[in-house]
Write a protein that holds these residues in place. Structure first.
Motif, PDB file in Angstrom:
ATOM      1  N   LEU A 157       0.818  -1.209   0.000  1.00 32.37           N
ATOM      2  CA  LEU A 157       0.000   0.000   0.000  1.00 32.37           C
ATOM      3  C   LEU A 157       0.849   1.255   0.000  1.00 32.37           C
ATOM      4  O   LEU A 157       0.567   2.207  -0.739  1.00 32.37           O
ATOM      5  N   VAL A 158       1.921   1.267   0.770  1.00 29.69           N
ATOM      6  CA  VAL A 158       2.827   2.419   0.767  1.00 29.69           C
ATOM      7  C   VAL A 158       3.480   2.555  -0.603  1.00 29.69           C
ATOM      8  O   VAL A 158       3.626   3.666  -1.125  1.00 29.69           O
ATOM      9  N   PHE A 159       3.844   1.443  -1.217  1.00 26.68           N
ATOM     10  CA  PHE A 159       4.418   1.507  -2.563  1.00 26.68           C
ATOM     11  C   PHE A 159       3.432   2.101  -3.563  1.00 26.68           C
ATOM     12  O   PHE A 159       3.799   2.946  -4.368  1.00 26.68           O
ATOM     13  N   VAL A 160       2.183   1.678  -3.503  1.00 27.58           N
ATOM     14  CA  VAL A 160       1.174   2.189  -4.437  1.00 27.58           C
ATOM     15  C   VAL A 160       0.965   3.687  -4.238  1.00 27.58           C
ATOM     16  O   VAL A 160       0.866   4.448  -5.210  1.00 27.58           O
ATOM     17  N   VAL A 161       0.922   4.137  -2.993  1.00 26.04           N
ATOM     18  CA  VAL A 161       0.720   5.560  -2.723  1.00 26.04           C
ATOM     19  C   VAL A 161       1.851   6.384  -3.330  1.00 26.04           C
ATOM     20  O   VAL A 161       1.617   7.400  -3.991  1.00 26.04           O
ATOM     21  N   PHE A 162       3.084   5.956  -3.147  1.00 25.42           N
ATOM     22  CA  PHE A 162       4.199   6.735  -3.665  1.00 25.42           C
ATOM     23  C   PHE A 162       4.416   6.503  -5.158  1.00 25.42           C
ATOM     24  O   PHE A 162       5.059   7.313  -5.821  1.00 25.42           O
ATOM     25  N   ASP A 163       3.876   5.452  -5.685  1.00 24.53           N
ATOM     26  CA  ASP A 163       3.917   5.251  -7.128  1.00 24.53           C
ATOM     27  C   ASP A 163       2.910   6.160  -7.818  1.00 24.53           C
ATOM     28  O   ASP A 163       3.189   6.719  -8.884  1.00 24.53           O
ATOM     29  N   VAL A 164       1.761   6.344  -7.212  1.00 24.25           N
ATOM     30  CA  VAL A 164       0.752   7.243  -7.763  1.00 24.25           C
ATOM     31  C   VAL A 164       1.228   8.690  -7.690  1.00 24.25           C
ATOM     32  O   VAL A 164       0.861   9.519  -8.523  1.00 24.25           O
TER      33      VAL A 164
ATOM     34  N   ILE B 176       5.995  13.458   1.968  1.00 27.82           N
ATOM     35  CA  ILE B 176       7.183  13.182   2.794  1.00 27.82           C
ATOM     36  C   ILE B 176       6.778  12.968   4.243  1.00 27.82           C
ATOM     37  O   ILE B 176       7.304  12.076   4.917  1.00 27.82           O
ATOM     38  N   VAL B 177       5.817  13.757   4.728  1.00 23.68           N
ATOM     39  CA  VAL B 177       5.317  13.552   6.094  1.00 23.68           C
ATOM     40  C   VAL B 177       4.696  12.156   6.210  1.00 23.68           C
ATOM     41  O   VAL B 177       4.909  11.449   7.200  1.00 23.68           O
ATOM     42  N   GLY B 178       3.951  11.733   5.196  1.00 23.19           N
ATOM     43  CA  GLY B 178       3.380  10.391   5.206  1.00 23.19           C
ATOM     44  C   GLY B 178       4.453   9.311   5.174  1.00 23.19           C
ATOM     45  O   GLY B 178       4.325   8.278   5.836  1.00 23.19           O
ATOM     46  N   LEU B 179       5.511   9.547   4.426  1.00 21.07           N
ATOM     47  CA  LEU B 179       6.616   8.587   4.368  1.00 21.07           C
ATOM     48  C   LEU B 179       7.317   8.473   5.717  1.00 21.07           C
ATOM     49  O   LEU B 179       7.620   7.370   6.184  1.00 21.07           O
ATOM     50  N   VAL B 180       7.565   9.611   6.363  1.00 21.02           N
ATOM     51  CA  VAL B 180       8.199   9.595   7.687  1.00 21.02           C
ATOM     52  C   VAL B 180       7.305   8.881   8.695  1.00 21.02           C
ATOM     53  O   VAL B 180       7.784   8.096   9.528  1.00 21.02           O
ATOM     54  N   TYR B 181       5.990   9.123   8.615  1.00 18.73           N
ATOM     55  CA  TYR B 181       5.052   8.442   9.516  1.00 18.73           C
ATOM     56  C   TYR B 181       5.090   6.931   9.298  1.00 18.73           C
ATOM     57  O   TYR B 181       5.133   6.155  10.258  1.00 18.73           O
ATOM     58  N   ALA B 182       5.059   6.507   8.036  1.00 22.81           N
ATOM     59  CA  ALA B 182       5.113   5.069   7.737  1.00 22.81           C
ATOM     60  C   ALA B 182       6.437   4.473   8.180  1.00 22.81           C
ATOM     61  O   ALA B 182       6.488   3.336   8.657  1.00 22.81           O
ATOM     62  N   TRP B 183       7.509   5.223   8.039  1.00 20.40           N
ATOM     63  CA  TRP B 183       8.826   4.755   8.437  1.00 20.40           C
ATOM     64  C   TRP B 183       8.885   4.561   9.952  1.00 20.40           C
ATOM     65  O   TRP B 183       9.385   3.565  10.451  1.00 20.40           O
ATOM     66  N   ARG B 184       8.353   5.536  10.699  1.00 18.45           N
ATOM     67  CA  ARG B 184       8.378   5.453  12.163  1.00 18.45           C
ATOM     68  C   ARG B 184       7.475   4.340  12.688  1.00 18.45           C
ATOM     69  O   ARG B 184       7.771   3.738  13.715  1.00 18.45           O
TER      70      ARG B 184
END
Length: 120
Positions: A67-74, A105-113
């Motif tokens: 799901l994270v991949f799809v979000v950043f692919d879109v 980027i905020v969403g990526l940091v949240y997913a990373w944490r």
């Protein structure tokens, strides 16, 4: 007065696009070979008897990673038209796209944490 003849192309397209899948399903049901046997009712038609239960439990982490991949692919789909017409659109659109990237980027940091990017 409502001019319905302007929508003739729309109605023709709607009818044809509705009839094509209906016709395809009907023809496949009529023309498909019917073979009944023990292989047809088994879980897998490979000829190998299945061992154990067919339902396996997967960890949710794999789905979250996808799901994270799809979000950043879109994201790239949304940024591509902007980048191709950057010189025409001006500074305000650049600021809007910058805010969009910051939110991602905020969403990526949240997913990373939260550990959604950890595979193991």
């Amino acid at each position: 007065m409502l001019l319905l003849y302007e929508y003739d192309i729309f109605w023709a397209f709607l009818i044809i696009s509705s009839l094509i899948p209906i016709l395809a399903f009907f023809l496949s049901g009529v023309l498909a070979p019917i073979s009944k046997g023990p292989e047809k009712v088994s879980s897998y038609e490979s000829g190998i008897e299945p061992i154990g239960d067919a339902w396996l439990q997967f960890r949710i982490r794999y789905y979250m990673f996808a799901l994270v991949f799809v979000v950043f692919d879109v994201e790239t789909v949304f940024l591509y038209p902007w980048s191709m017409s950057f010189d025409v659109l001006g500074l305000s659109v650049f600021i809007e796209a910058f805010i969009f990237v910051l939110i991602l980027i905020v969403g990526l940091v949240y997913a990373w944490r939260k550990g959604a990017l950890e595979w193991s």
